[in-house]
Design an enzyme around this catalytic site. Sequence first.
Site, PDB file in Angstrom:
ATOM      1  N   ASP A  64      13.409 -18.306 -13.093  1.00 39.74           N
ATOM      2  CA  ASP A  64      12.795 -17.380 -14.720  1.00 39.74           C
ATOM      3  C   ASP A  64      13.821 -19.407 -15.622  1.00 39.74           C
ATOM      4  O   ASP A  64      14.894 -19.777 -15.339  1.00 39.74           O
ATOM      5  CB  ASP A  64      13.313 -16.857 -14.855  1.00 39.74           C
ATOM      6  CG  ASP A  64      12.369 -16.072 -16.087  1.00 39.74           C
ATOM      7  OD1 ASP A  64      11.614 -16.118 -16.331  1.00 39.74           O
ATOM      8  OD2 ASP A  64      12.403 -14.678 -15.953  1.00 39.74           O
TER       9      ASP A  64
ATOM     10  N   ASP B 122       5.773 -14.941 -21.021  1.00 32.56           N
ATOM     11  CA  ASP B 122       5.807 -13.943 -21.282  1.00 32.56           C
ATOM     12  C   ASP B 122       3.961 -13.321 -22.342  1.00 32.56           C
ATOM     13  O   ASP B 122       4.745 -13.452 -23.211  1.00 32.56           O
ATOM     14  CB  ASP B 122       6.762 -13.120 -21.863  1.00 32.56           C
ATOM     15  CG  ASP B 122       8.723 -13.526 -20.808  1.00 32.56           C
ATOM     16  OD1 ASP B 122       8.082 -13.404 -19.649  1.00 32.56           O
ATOM     17  OD2 ASP B 122       9.368 -13.909 -21.237  1.00 32.56           O
TER      18      ASP B 122
ATOM     19  N   GLU C 296      12.568 -23.552 -18.576  1.00 34.35           N
ATOM     20  CA  GLU C 296      12.516 -24.085 -20.443  1.00 34.35           C
ATOM     21  C   GLU C 296      13.878 -23.274 -20.954  1.00 34.35           C
ATOM     22  O   GLU C 296      13.673 -23.053 -22.290  1.00 34.35           O
ATOM     23  CB  GLU C 296      11.019 -24.770 -20.739  1.00 34.35           C
ATOM     24  CG  GLU C 296      10.874 -23.433 -21.776  1.00 34.35           C
ATOM     25  CD  GLU C 296      11.107 -22.482 -20.757  1.00 34.35           C
ATOM     26  OE1 GLU C 296      11.803 -21.041 -20.620  1.00 34.35           O
ATOM     27  OE2 GLU C 296       9.111 -21.224 -19.734  1.00 34.35           O
TER      28      GLU C 296
END
Length: 810
Positions: free
Chosen positions: A392, A475, A395
């Site tokens: 996860d 998300d 970035e």
Amino acid sequence: MQTFVKVADGVILQTTKGQMKVQVCNTRIIRVVYTLNDDFSSKESLMVVQRDFAPVLWNLEETDQFIEIATEELHLKINKETCAFTYFDRQGKLLMKEPDGGGKHLIPTEVSKTVFAQDTVIKSETSADGVKVRAEDAGTVLDRIAYHWKLEFEWDKNEALYGLGSYEEGIFNYRNHHQYLYQQNMRVVVPCLVSTKGYGLLFDSYSFMTFHDDVYGSYIWSDVNDELDYYFIYGPEFDGIVSGYRYLTGQVPMFPRWAFGYIQSKERYTNQAELISIVQEYRERKIPLDVIVLDWMSWEGNYWGQKSLDPERFPDPEQMMEELHRLNARLMVSIWPNMQNDGPDLLEMKEKGFLLGNQSTYDAFNEEARKLYWKQAHEGLFSKGIDAWWCDCTEPFENDWRGEVKPEPEQRIWLNVGEAKKYIDPQYINAYSLLHSQGIYDGQRATTESKRVVNLTRSGYAGQQRYATITWSGDITAKWDTLKKQIADGLNFCVTGIPYWTLDIGGFFVSKREHAWFWDGDFDAGCEDLGYRELYLRWFQYGTFLPIFRSHGTDTPREVWRFGERGTVFYDTLVKFDYLRYRLIPYIYSLAWQVSSRAYTIMRALPFDFRHDEKTYDIGDQYMFGPAFLVNPVTEPMYYQSGSRRLEGVEKVREVYLPAGTSWYDFWTGEQYQGGQTIKASAGLETMPLYVKAGSIVPMGPKIQYTSEKEDPIELRIYPGADARFELYFDEGDNYNYEKGQYQLITISWDDRKRKLHFSKPTGKGYTGMPEERTFRVLIVAQNHGIGIEETPRVDKVVVYKGQTLTCDF
């Protein structure tokens, strides 16, 4: 141009403004490098692994106005006065053109690096996207002089452009649009562009970039580089372009068979007992499932990012894994690149000097740091038996997920690119995920050959496909508009050559919260809202035909039974499409072999297969799933609004364009349609418009609960109307013996005129556990025959295949 010199693999041009090298990589790929320096850069590429090209025949001719380079497939004409490049195919058809004035620009720029003093203030905050640690008031010093580059184009008015990665705007054809290429939650950069004229462009650059085809011009711009370095790849079909991309950047390893089953996730399961109980519930209800996911905060206490399980909530990880494996399920575990609060992993990284300037995020650009990260992940998790990684926040330096109002696009650039440049060399800010993924892949491959690498990651870059990654879109919010946009986003990602993309089925954020612009779902009641149940069901139907089939999100549970009980339309339809996915595993797993062995793409924008049908160029909500299926997700509500408010008078159809050049079968009815027309397709809640191209062979397995349960018999559906061919692939399912030739590949072909079905002698060495014979229940599809997800009770012929050539008449 002042002079030029022919060298073994191309031409070096000396100009009044620097020098250029045109390198003939093969008959379909040309590399162009432009520098203002005395020498071309000798740095190794992070994205391109193939730089040692075999010699290829090519010709060089000079006229008064042009230098012309020709291979068997490509013809490049260079204007001697301006160095403008124009590319043609071997018949002289124009492919791509730079402006007559030149179009290639290098502009010197100062590159600064951040200086982190001992008294630099480090601040942390917890957000919806995890813990973020920032260094405040750090100084900067001049590091070097580099270059912005800009490459201009004159695109044809009927030309369509795709690629660049996966973003949140839902742009499909990039003509008359612009895009900002930087990594962020919901933004994944792949600097590759693909054209319906039959070529692709791959830019070997890792800095912030922009794409423009708007009032400002038609060009690509890149922020910090040593030189302009790009590859022109001729297809002309999209499969050929992808093949060229993977030739340059690396091939795709096989995922295990179980990775193509259903993956159940949510934010979040909290302990060992809950994980096991969820899998048990799926088994008891006979709902197919292969993977359960453990999201963040599985670590002990507040040791953010620690790569080991909390001993109180997960008291016996080995026993937990034994039980999950006994239930024929796999576990994927979330791990993060950043750490906090002096957990053991953080302290070890800090001691070795392997942290970036925020003293929280490990330095994935450092090979030794990557090795230590893997060592920690192996000792804390992999050695316990876990099966897959969820990397996860790859970035790791976002800086705009706060506030009530979403910042303007240009503000977001300043916030996010500026934050990344603080810790990473500005030349490489887009490459963190690429290096992070390499560390996971290299570490696991060095540890064992018995378990294939699976890495679900939120970011990506060109070349990352060689490290066994799946990129998901971040998300996203639960809105109908988001669902529709995601289709185009996924298609543009896959067209770049990276084949495995997925999303959070149902959207990550389901409800709406004040003071958080990103927490903007439309369904505060979650799965109790009939409006959300309808949206979730449509998303699930779409997800059934994604390369990776995965549900995840926050605010509300995601297990199938949360949307109703057996006998209700939502529950029954979710189970129906789950079963459909599992019946298609022989088809999907065979396509995965094509991805790895033939540079294939499973999720295919329509121009992959219908490039000469211009009506497909702007259709971003339909796509091919492999060679057979035309997928048409429903992206508008028909039954309920948010708040369980019933909709009245909505026609239960969606428009579907059937591409020209073939006929199509309705998967649910067997009815046949001619291509080149738009129809109104039935789209009631229990179905999704799904069509199969005439001249297809679709192998369907039995109804199963997990992918390794059984493979036999195969229901082989033949869709007549054209000749067909399908390569059916089998192996052990989860090790790397396939790399040694241990598999079975059966070529099945259909002669439509003679109505003959042919089975070849298999290729491959075979594999441990391979059956001596396989049973095929063959159907020639017609109206109301060989339709839908159920096994067909009366077939046209039963074929027992024993590994020898076999031909059947129909």
